[in-house]
Design a protein around this motif. Structure first.
Motif, PDB file in Angstrom:
ATOM      1  N   SER A 103     128.828  63.169 171.313  1.00 55.52           N
ATOM      2  CA  SER A 103     129.164  62.999 169.900  1.00 55.52           C
ATOM      3  C   SER A 103     128.478  63.996 168.981  1.00 55.52           C
ATOM      4  CB  SER A 103     128.805  61.572 169.455  1.00 55.52           C
ATOM      5  OG  SER A 103     129.576  60.623 170.153  1.00 55.52           O
ATOM      6  N   ALA A 174     135.236  54.929 170.480  1.00 53.01           N
ATOM      7  CA  ALA A 174     135.717  55.740 169.364  1.00 53.01           C
ATOM      8  C   ALA A 174     136.971  56.505 169.775  1.00 53.01           C
ATOM      9  CB  ALA A 174     134.625  56.694 168.906  1.00 53.01           C
ATOM     10  N   LEU A 204     138.770  63.055 165.720  1.00 54.28           N
ATOM     11  CA  LEU A 204     137.506  62.333 165.740  1.00 54.28           C
ATOM     12  C   LEU A 204     136.392  63.245 165.233  1.00 54.28           C
ATOM     13  CD1 LEU A 204     136.906  59.431 166.649  1.00 54.28           C
ATOM     14  CD2 LEU A 204     136.113  60.369 168.822  1.00 54.28           C
ATOM     15  N   SER A 205     135.607  62.724 164.309  1.00 54.35           N
ATOM     16  CA  SER A 205     134.486  63.462 163.735  1.00 54.35           C
ATOM     17  C   SER A 205     133.174  62.807 164.143  1.00 54.35           C
ATOM     18  CB  SER A 205     134.598  63.503 162.204  1.00 54.35           C
ATOM     19  OG  SER A 205     133.376  63.876 161.607  1.00 54.35           O
ATOM     20  N   GLY A 206     132.299  63.557 164.810  1.00 58.22           N
ATOM     21  CA  GLY A 206     130.988  63.029 165.151  1.00 58.22           C
ATOM     22  C   GLY A 206     130.171  62.700 163.921  1.00 58.22           C
ATOM     23  N   GLY A 209     131.494  59.494 162.542  1.00 60.48           N
ATOM     24  CA  GLY A 209     131.071  58.443 163.464  1.00 60.48           C
ATOM     25  C   GLY A 209     129.614  58.079 163.247  1.00 60.48           C
ATOM     26  N   GLU A 284     140.412  63.087 159.348  1.00 59.59           N
ATOM     27  CA  GLU A 284     139.352  62.834 160.321  1.00 59.59           C
ATOM     28  C   GLU A 284     138.898  61.386 160.226  1.00 59.59           C
ATOM     29  OE1 GLU A 284     137.226  67.202 160.667  1.00 59.59           O
ATOM     30  OE2 GLU A 284     136.324  65.735 159.301  1.00 59.59           O
ATOM     31  N   GLY A 286     135.824  58.384 161.988  1.00 59.71           N
ATOM     32  CA  GLY A 286     134.707  58.045 162.853  1.00 59.71           C
ATOM     33  C   GLY A 286     134.640  56.541 162.985  1.00 59.71           C
TER      34      GLY A 286
END
Length: 311
Positions: A103, A174, A204-206, A209, A284, A286
């Protein structure tokens, strides 16, 4: 808002706003960060030079762990660099290492980073990353997590095993949530009285998240359920605090669902949450979740953060 579905009590919240385990030593976290940089995240990124381990940033991380805001922690430590960001990690050895690899590798492997500091307490690690002069900070986890300054909330009584705030399966969940969200965006959906045409997929954005996980853990630890955290920060505030430049931020929260399929279905069955998921402006997302610690709340807190980055 309360929703009862299939005999399970749910609690949901929505907001749309404009604009490693205790045995893991601090050195092991630092080694993992350096290894990820030297390997370019397994070849996905250019190789980055090792970070200088800064005692000043160690002090900043320790101040952050004492419930100070991230900005206040930097000031108290005497940091006067151009920019810095923070990463909060919690869980077992395997969970933390997996989180770093899957991530946050893009975060810790930024070429613009030059220094790192860490503070370790129990299974919690606070990491502070700093850039060189004239560069932008790498986005990282929100500084809204506020452990008890006395350490009481992080030190269980003898014989009591403290529940981890992070499941080793978090990255998988996720990704599964992303799959479910993009499936419904691809086909379009009706959210209450409003029909939504198919929308482009989100990625997906770390960073998002991390923000979601931070808020889920905060609600679980302090036994509340609101979009505004105990420091008065909104979802947009938390996103900005990690250096994410946004045009639009949305947040869905839930308490009670036991699986990612259940929580996404619950949000889709609720018109407001569904509208957030179907909003074509978002690019995006998370996802984070945490287990409640209070005597009356042992269920899961879920947070989904959606955003449109400013180009």
């Amino acid at each position: 808002m309360n929703l009862v579905s299939a005999g399970r009590a749910w609690r949901l919240g929505i907001l749309l706003t404009g604009l490693l385990a205790s045995s893991l030593a601090r050195a092991d976290v630092l080694s993992a960060v350096q290894s990820l940089r030297e390997a370019g995240c397994g070849g996905a990124l250019p190789v980055a030079a090792p970070l200088h381990h800064s005692e000043l940033l160690d002090r900043a991380a320790a101040q952050w762990a004492l419930s100070h805001s991230f900005a206040a922690a930097l000031e108290r430590s005497g940091f006067h660099g151009s920019s810095a960001s923070g990463l909060y990690l919690s869980g077992s050895d395997a969970a933390v290492l997996e989180l770093l690899r899957n991530s946050y590798c893009n975060t810790v492997a930024k070429q613009t980073l030059h220094e790192v500091g860490l503070y370790r307490r129990g299974s919690d690690t606070w990491v502070v990353l700093a850039t060189g002069a004239g560069t932008d900070a790498a986005p990282a986890v929100a500084g809204s997590w506020r452990p008890d300054p006395s350490g009481a909330s992080l030190a269980p009584a003898a014989g009591e095993q403290r529940a981890s705030r992070l499941s080793p399966q978090a990255p998988f969940l996720a990704s599964r949530a992303l799959e479910l969200v993009n499936e419904v965006r691809a086909r379009g959906a009706r959210c209450g009285a409003h029909a939504f045409a198919p929308a482009p997929p989100v990625t997906l954005s770390g960073t998002l998240g991390s923000v979601a996980l931070g808020h889920a853990a905060d609600m679980a630890e302090h036994n509340y359920f609101e979009h505004e955290d105990l420091a008065g920060q909104s979802p947009a505030d938390r996103v900005r605090a990690v250096g994410y430049k946004e045009k639009l931020v949305g947040e869905n929260i839930a308490y009670g669902p036991q699986t990612v399929e259940e929580v996404v279905r619950g949000w889709l069955d609720s018109p407001g949450h569904c509208e957030n998921i179907m909003d074509p402006r978002f690019a995006e997302m998370g996802l984070g979740y945490a287990t409640g610690h209070g005597a009356s709340r042992h269920g899961l807190y879920w947070v989904q953060v959606l955003a449109a980055p400013r180009i």
